[in-house]
Structure formats: structure tokens, C-alpha cells
Design a protein around this motif. Structure first.
Motif, PDB file in Angstrom:
ATOM      1  N   ILE A  56       2.507   5.286  21.204  1.00 25.50           N
ATOM      2  CA  ILE A  56       2.571   3.992  21.885  1.00 25.50           C
ATOM      3  C   ILE A  56       3.509   3.051  21.121  1.00 25.50           C
ATOM      4  O   ILE A  56       4.327   2.347  21.718  1.00 25.50           O
ATOM      5  N   ILE A  57       3.392   3.053  19.805  1.00 27.25           N
ATOM      6  CA  ILE A  57       4.256   2.203  18.972  1.00 27.25           C
ATOM      7  C   ILE A  57       5.714   2.649  19.102  1.00 27.25           C
ATOM      8  O   ILE A  57       6.613   1.816  19.255  1.00 27.25           O
ATOM      9  N   PHE A  58       5.968   3.961  19.083  1.00 21.89           N
ATOM     10  CA  PHE A  58       7.338   4.468  19.239  1.00 21.89           C
ATOM     11  C   PHE A  58       7.922   4.027  20.575  1.00 21.89           C
ATOM     12  O   PHE A  58       9.092   3.644  20.654  1.00 21.89           O
ATOM     13  N   ASP A  59       7.128   4.091  21.662  1.00 21.86           N
ATOM     14  CA  ASP A  59       7.605   3.648  22.970  1.00 21.86           C
ATOM     15  C   ASP A  59       8.002   2.175  22.922  1.00 21.86           C
ATOM     16  O   ASP A  59       9.065   1.788  23.416  1.00 21.86           O
ATOM     17  N   HIS A  60       7.164   1.353  22.306  1.00 16.82           N
ATOM     18  CA  HIS A  60       7.454  -0.071  22.177  1.00 16.82           C
ATOM     19  C   HIS A  60       8.726  -0.302  21.351  1.00 16.82           C
ATOM     20  O   HIS A  60       9.588  -1.104  21.730  1.00 16.82           O
ATOM     21  N   LEU A  61       8.845   0.410  20.233  1.00 18.53           N
ATOM     22  CA  LEU A  61      10.019   0.243  19.367  1.00 18.53           C
ATOM     23  C   LEU A  61      11.298   0.666  20.082  1.00 18.53           C
ATOM     24  O   LEU A  61      12.347   0.044  19.901  1.00 18.53           O
ATOM     25  N   ARG A  62      11.215   1.683  20.906  1.00 12.96           N
ATOM     26  CA  ARG A  62      12.402   2.104  21.662  1.00 12.96           C
ATOM     27  C   ARG A  62      12.762   1.061  22.713  1.00 12.96           C
ATOM     28  O   ARG A  62      13.937   0.711  22.889  1.00 12.96           O
ATOM     29  N   GLU A  63      11.745   0.556  23.412  1.00 19.06           N
ATOM     30  CA  GLU A  63      11.979  -0.467  24.449  1.00 19.06           C
ATOM     31  C   GLU A  63      12.603  -1.727  23.867  1.00 19.06           C
ATOM     32  O   GLU A  63      13.410  -2.376  24.530  1.00 19.06           O
ATOM     33  N   THR A  64      12.252  -2.071  22.643  1.00 15.92           N
ATOM     34  CA  THR A  64      12.777  -3.285  22.014  1.00 15.92           C
ATOM     35  C   THR A  64      14.071  -3.034  21.251  1.00 15.92           C
ATOM     36  O   THR A  64      14.629  -3.950  20.643  1.00 15.92           O
ATOM     37  N   ASP A  69      18.868   2.780   9.699  1.00 16.07           N
ATOM     38  CA  ASP A  69      19.769   3.442  10.649  1.00 16.07           C
ATOM     39  C   ASP A  69      19.075   3.813  11.956  1.00 16.07           C
ATOM     40  O   ASP A  69      19.249   4.915  12.480  1.00 16.07           O
ATOM     41  N   GLY A  70      18.261   2.909  12.489  1.00 15.35           N
ATOM     42  CA  GLY A  70      17.603   3.148  13.774  1.00 15.35           C
ATOM     43  C   GLY A  70      16.416   4.096  13.719  1.00 15.35           C
ATOM     44  O   GLY A  70      15.924   4.529  14.756  1.00 15.35           O
ATOM     45  N   ARG A  71      15.970   4.416  12.524  1.00 18.34           N
ATOM     46  CA  ARG A  71      14.802   5.291  12.345  1.00 18.34           C
ATOM     47  C   ARG A  71      13.728   4.512  11.606  1.00 18.34           C
ATOM     48  O   ARG A  71      14.019   3.573  10.881  1.00 18.34           O
ATOM     49  N   VAL A  72      12.478   4.926  11.784  1.00 17.37           N
ATOM     50  CA  VAL A  72      11.360   4.258  11.133  1.00 17.37           C
ATOM     51  C   VAL A  72      10.748   5.204  10.100  1.00 17.37           C
ATOM     52  O   VAL A  72      10.726   6.427  10.293  1.00 17.37           O
ATOM     53  N   LEU A  73      10.274   4.633   9.015  1.00 15.13           N
ATOM     54  CA  LEU A  73       9.656   5.429   7.965  1.00 15.13           C
ATOM     55  C   LEU A  73       8.289   5.922   8.416  1.00 15.13           C
ATOM     56  O   LEU A  73       7.464   5.143   8.890  1.00 15.13           O
ATOM     57  N   GLY A  74       8.079   7.226   8.271  1.00 15.91           N
ATOM     58  CA  GLY A  74       6.791   7.829   8.591  1.00 15.91           C
ATOM     59  C   GLY A  74       6.230   8.525   7.370  1.00 15.91           C
ATOM     60  O   GLY A  74       6.967   8.881   6.447  1.00 15.91           O
ATOM     61  N   ALA A  75       4.914   8.718   7.367  1.00 16.56           N
ATOM     62  CA  ALA A  75       4.241   9.392   6.258  1.00 16.56           C
ATOM     63  C   ALA A  75       3.291  10.447   6.818  1.00 16.56           C
ATOM     64  O   ALA A  75       2.693  10.256   7.874  1.00 16.56           O
ATOM     65  N   ARG A  76       3.166  11.552   6.082  1.00 17.38           N
ATOM     66  CA  ARG A  76       2.247  12.626   6.470  1.00 17.38           C
ATOM     67  C   ARG A  76       1.318  12.905   5.297  1.00 17.38           C
ATOM     68  O   ARG A  76       1.771  13.137   4.180  1.00 17.38           O
ATOM     69  N   SER A  77       0.015  12.849   5.559  1.00 15.37           N
ATOM     70  CA  SER A  77      -0.984  13.109   4.520  1.00 15.37           C
ATOM     71  C   SER A  77      -1.086  14.592   4.233  1.00 15.37           C
ATOM     72  O   SER A  77      -0.804  15.430   5.102  1.00 15.37           O
ATOM     73  N   ARG A  78      -1.544  14.909   3.035  1.00 10.68           N
ATOM     74  CA  ARG A  78      -1.755  16.304   2.640  1.00 10.68           C
ATOM     75  C   ARG A  78      -2.693  17.001   3.621  1.00 10.68           C
ATOM     76  O   ARG A  78      -3.719  16.460   3.996  1.00 10.68           O
ATOM     77  N   GLY A  79      -2.306  18.185   4.046  1.00  6.30           N
ATOM     78  CA  GLY A  79      -3.135  18.981   4.937  1.00  6.30           C
ATOM     79  C   GLY A  79      -3.101  18.562   6.390  1.00  6.30           C
ATOM     80  O   GLY A  79      -3.778  19.156   7.220  1.00  6.30           O
ATOM     81  N   LYS A  80      -2.324  17.554   6.741  1.00  4.83           N
ATOM     82  CA  LYS A  80      -2.218  17.086   8.131  1.00  4.83           C
ATOM     83  C   LYS A  80      -0.865  17.501   8.692  1.00  4.83           C
ATOM     84  O   LYS A  80       0.087  17.727   7.957  1.00  4.83           O
TER      85      LYS A  80
END
Length: 130
Positions: A118-126, A12-23
Motif C-alpha cells: 500500500i505504501i509503495f502504491d502511494h509512493l509511486r502515485e506521488t 535515486d528513486g528507490r526507497v530503503l528496505g530492510a529484511r529481518s533474519r529468517g524472513k
């Protein structure tokens, strides 16, 4: 240079992200290549460890390589993230060192790593990320 391989998985126009423990920041699922590993071997191993699903290597498609200053490292150290699209089997679940997974939109850009921005900017542009 830190060499990373990342998986771009959209819903749905969103990308999967992950967050490590303690970050506090999110990153694209994936990780560092081990000596002698191919991109496919790295992606399959990392995604299995982090998200408990199996990447289909035959479905892997390159989606770009991006470089930026590495977060939390000495100045001048760069990270190169090579991204792939790929199909998978299984049910996504945070595993191993992953504390949280989330569907991220462009409005979440400030919650991701420097190279992630930087990747998010590219993904939005495309048009892949809204």
C-alpha cells in the motif's frame, strides 16, 4: 492493532528496505512503539538499533499513515504504519535483527509486506518511487 513507525529514505528513486533474519519479505525500517514513546522516540530508537545511524529529530516530516492486515498474524489483526522522512548521520549498515538492507523500486513491490505494498502504491502515485 499493531502500531509501527517507519522511516522513508530515498536514493535515486528507490526507497530503503530492510529484511529481518529468517524472513523473506522486506519492510520499511522502523518498528513498534514501546509504551509511552512518541513517534520521534520510536523512530530514533528503531533506526539506531536496525541501521546503526542517528535520525535528526528536528528534520522529521510526516509522510502518511497506512493500514493493512498484519502479515503472519491471526486474521483480522491490523498494522498501522506511520511513515516519516528524516535526515540522518552515520553510515547505513544492517544491525541487530536485520540481515539485509536494499534499495527497492516499484518493481520490488511483491517483495514487501502487505502494508508495504500500500505504501509503495502511494509512493509511486506521488512520484517518490520509480
Amino acid at each position: 492493532m499493531i502500531d509501527k513507525i517507519a522511516w522513508l529514505h530515498f536514493q535515486d528513486g528507490r526507497v530503503l528496505g530492510a529484511r529481518s533474519r529468517g524472513k523473506s519479505v522486506f519492510y520499511l525500517p522502523g518498528g513498534k512503539r514501546e509504551p509511552g514513546e512518541s513517534d520521534a522516540e520510536t523512530l530514533i530508537r528503531e533506526i539506531r538499533e536496525e541501521l546503526n545511524v542517528e535520525i535528526d529529530p528536528a528534520s522529521m516530516k510526516p509522510a502518511g499513515a497506512f493500514e493493512a492486515r498484519a502479515d503472519g498474524h491471526a486474521s483480522g489483526l491490523l498494522v498501522r504504519t506511520t511513515c516519516y522522512l528524516a535526515e540522518f548521520s552515520g553510515t547505513l549498515a544492517a544491525s541487530s535483527e536485520i540481515e539485509e538492507i536494499a534499495w527497492l523500486g516499484y518493481e520490488d513491490r511483491d517483495r514487501v509486506s502487505t502494508v508495504g505494498k500500500i505504501i509503495f502504491d502511494h509512493l509511486r502515485e506521488t512520484g517518490l518511487l520509480r
